[in-house]
Structures are given as C-alpha cells and as structure tokens.
Design a protein around this motif. Sequence first.
Motif, PDB file in Angstrom:
ATOM      1  N   ILE A 174      -9.199   3.075  -3.207  1.00  0.00           N
ATOM      2  CA  ILE A 174      -7.978   2.294  -3.422  1.00  0.00           C
ATOM      3  C   ILE A 174      -7.783   2.034  -4.912  1.00  0.00           C
ATOM      4  CG2 ILE A 174      -6.748   0.169  -2.885  1.00  0.00           C
ATOM      5  CD1 ILE A 174      -7.245   1.834  -0.410  1.00  0.00           C
TER       6      ILE A 174
ATOM      7  N   LEU B  90     -11.927   3.905   2.198  1.00  0.00           N
ATOM      8  CA  LEU B  90     -10.915   4.571   1.392  1.00  0.00           C
ATOM      9  C   LEU B  90     -11.084   4.270  -0.097  1.00  0.00           C
ATOM     10  CD1 LEU B  90      -7.653   3.990   3.485  1.00  0.00           C
ATOM     11  CD2 LEU B  90      -9.233   5.935   3.561  1.00  0.00           C
TER      12      LEU B  90
ATOM     13  N   PHE C 228       0.864  -1.181   0.000  1.00  0.00           N
ATOM     14  CA  PHE C 228       0.000   0.000   0.000  1.00  0.00           C
ATOM     15  C   PHE C 228       0.902   1.232   0.000  1.00  0.00           C
ATOM     16  CE2 PHE C 228      -3.013  -3.049   1.842  1.00  0.00           C
ATOM     17  CZ  PHE C 228      -4.166  -2.749   1.129  1.00  0.00           C
TER      18      PHE C 228
ATOM     19  N   SER D  37     -14.853   0.073   0.752  1.00  0.00           N
ATOM     20  CA  SER D  37     -13.822   0.779  -0.009  1.00  0.00           C
ATOM     21  C   SER D  37     -14.326   1.024  -1.418  1.00  0.00           C
ATOM     22  CB  SER D  37     -12.538  -0.050  -0.078  1.00  0.00           C
ATOM     23  OG  SER D  37     -12.024  -0.317   1.198  1.00  0.00           O
TER      24      SER D  37
ATOM     25  N   ASP E 122      -8.304  -1.324   8.030  1.00  0.00           N
ATOM     26  CA  ASP E 122      -7.543  -0.108   7.741  1.00  0.00           C
ATOM     27  C   ASP E 122      -7.995   0.566   6.444  1.00  0.00           C
ATOM     28  OD1 ASP E 122      -6.052  -0.633  10.007  1.00  0.00           O
ATOM     29  OD2 ASP E 122      -4.390  -1.552   8.906  1.00  0.00           O
ATOM     30  N   VAL E 123      -8.550  -0.210   5.502  1.00  0.00           N
ATOM     31  CA  VAL E 123      -8.907   0.358   4.199  1.00  0.00           C
ATOM     32  C   VAL E 123     -10.385   0.703   4.104  1.00  0.00           C
ATOM     33  CG1 VAL E 123      -7.032  -0.914   3.093  1.00  0.00           C
ATOM     34  CG2 VAL E 123      -9.346  -1.885   3.089  1.00  0.00           C
TER      35      VAL E 123
ATOM     36  N   PHE F 119      -2.662   0.082  -4.170  1.00  0.00           N
ATOM     37  CA  PHE F 119      -2.340  -1.259  -3.699  1.00  0.00           C
ATOM     38  C   PHE F 119      -1.884  -2.060  -4.895  1.00  0.00           C
ATOM     39  CE2 PHE F 119      -3.988  -5.605  -2.310  1.00  0.00           C
ATOM     40  CZ  PHE F 119      -2.890  -5.863  -1.517  1.00  0.00           C
TER      41      PHE F 119
ATOM     42  N   LEU G 231      -1.592   0.804   6.562  1.00  0.00           N
ATOM     43  CA  LEU G 231      -2.635   0.014   5.909  1.00  0.00           C
ATOM     44  C   LEU G 231      -2.125  -1.422   5.848  1.00  0.00           C
ATOM     45  CD1 LEU G 231      -3.591   2.370   2.919  1.00  0.00           C
ATOM     46  CD2 LEU G 231      -4.820   2.101   5.077  1.00  0.00           C
TER      47      LEU G 231
ATOM     48  N   ILE H   4      -7.931  -7.144  -2.261  1.00  0.00           N
ATOM     49  CA  ILE H   4      -8.635  -5.946  -1.813  1.00  0.00           C
ATOM     50  C   ILE H   4     -10.143  -6.133  -1.858  1.00  0.00           C
ATOM     51  CG2 ILE H   4      -8.732  -4.708  -4.020  1.00  0.00           C
ATOM     52  CD1 ILE H   4      -7.827  -3.225  -0.568  1.00  0.00           C
TER      53      ILE H   4
END
Length: 309
Positions: free
Chosen positions: A172, A170, A150, A199, A166-167, A223, A161, A184
């Motif tokens: 991405i 967001l 990341f 996400s 954590d994601v 990512f 991340l 992901i």
Amino acid sequence: MRLLSLVLAGGLAAAGFGGAYAAEDIFDLSPEQPGRIHVEADPALAAKLPADFKWVVPGSFTVAVAAAGEPPLGTYATDAATVVGADPDIAWLVADKLGLKLNLVPVAWADWPLGLTSGKYDAVISNVGVTEERKLKFDFSTYRQGLHGFFVVTDSPITSLKQPKDVAGLKIATSSGTIQDRIINEWNKENVAAGLPASDILYYEDTPAALLAIQSGRVDAIFNVNSIFTYQGLKTGAIHQVGTVNAGWPNTTEVGITTRKDSGLAPVLTEALNAVIADGSYLKTLERWHLAPEAVETAKTNPPGLPKY
C-alpha cells in the motif's frame, strides 16, 4: 507539484498506462467558471450575522483558500491567477446566501491558523478537518466529509478495499505522517493480531511518485486523499477508486469552514450551509467537481472532531 501532476497524465499515456485527458476536459479550470452554481441572498439570514464582527473588508466575505494544492479542492485557473475549485465554490455559495461579496485570498495551507487568528481573513475554506485540538482555538461549520480513498490500476483484480482484512498482504502506498498513514498502520496492527498477513506500507510524498509506483507494480494500491486521486483517476484513466475510509476512523469526522473562536460567525455559516443543502445547490456544486460522495446531509457547528493521537 501541480505542474508535475498536470504533466504526469501525458507521461502515463506515453508509457501505455491508461488514457490521458486534459484537465479541462473533466473539470472547468477556466477563470470565468460559467458553470459555477449561484444562489439568491437571504436577507433574514444575513440579519443574523453578529453586528459587532469586524470584517476584513466591510460588505465582503474574505476567505482564505490554499490555491497551490491539487485539484479539485483549490487550485489556480488556467490564467495562473484566479482561484477555482470545490472549496472556492462553497465560499461563493455561502457569500451569495449571506448577501456578501466574496474576497478569496490564496494562502499556503500551513499559514492559515496564524492568518485567521491575526484577522487577515474572516474564514478559511480549505479542506480543514475538524479536530478536538483545533476546536480549542477555532469554530467550525462542516460542509464535507473527510474521506480517504483506496485506488488501484484499471485492470487490477482488486475490486474492494474497505476494511482492515481487505488490505492484508498487500503493498500500500501512502504519505508519511498523515491521517491515512495512521489509519493504514492501525489496520495493519489489527490484521497481524488476527493472524493475517501484514501489509507492506510504502511512502511516497507526492502524487506523481505514488502514481508511477502503482504503474510499475511496486504497490498494489494507493491510500490517500480521496478528492486528489479521484481527480487523477478521471484525468489519466489509469486508476479508479475501490473504497473509502472516513478520516476519523474508527469514528467519523468532517471538513469545516473555519472561523475564529467565539466570533459569532459559525452558527450563521452553518445555517447558510444548511440552506444551500436544502435547495440542492450544494450537491450540484460538489457534483461539478466529482465530489458528491463526500457530501454531508446536514452541516453542523463544532461537531466531535478527530482526537489528538
């Protein structure tokens, strides 16, 4: 793509996005490679090579590497002809240890399975991850972790991340149809099931597009393949890594020297790798390409690989 990637650093700097550096300021991309690590041959180890193996070039270790990719794994040097990078340097270490000359063959990455099967080269050292499906046709001697990273802009408030939560929420950037795409999306499913914000996954199919997306604020993080974007971060000063995930998530998988199934090479190549791990030359090789975090403690022959999804 390589030309675009090399030009991109200057474009980002002109846009006020970090400091850009010439690639050769961070990595030696000269054809001479004066800093390459070499080791002494081990005749006892060389004697273990299968006597009936038919080398493409007798006395030489003929290795395919994808040279049209992005640094630091495998690329063309500044002469646009010599293949250099971390994967070629691993090939040099193994060839040295076995007392063989190295014959590097640049190939398109997609062509390596057919070329190896048909005997065009003795091995492939080109970021080939171990998978259960590939193990049906090929043997592996592992030499690096398969990591995805990341990356965020240098002034991002995001500092870590490393796990699904954590994601959450967001934006991405990743590449479609890839291992990182699978990971992901699995993380996204976990988060939604846990009641966390989803996400927003956006797809960019080349490095410059992903970097421009994060520059413009269209995404919060990239990512993607750790080695490629570590290189871009060092070269541009624009992004930095805030976490890595093994390609085999939720398990682990590694990258291996790939040889024909039951050719007899894999056990000896694994032993050669463990010899250079033990003497420190392996880690020095990864360090010169800024890939020490991807080092393995022990090389293995045909370990568990990524399952078919």
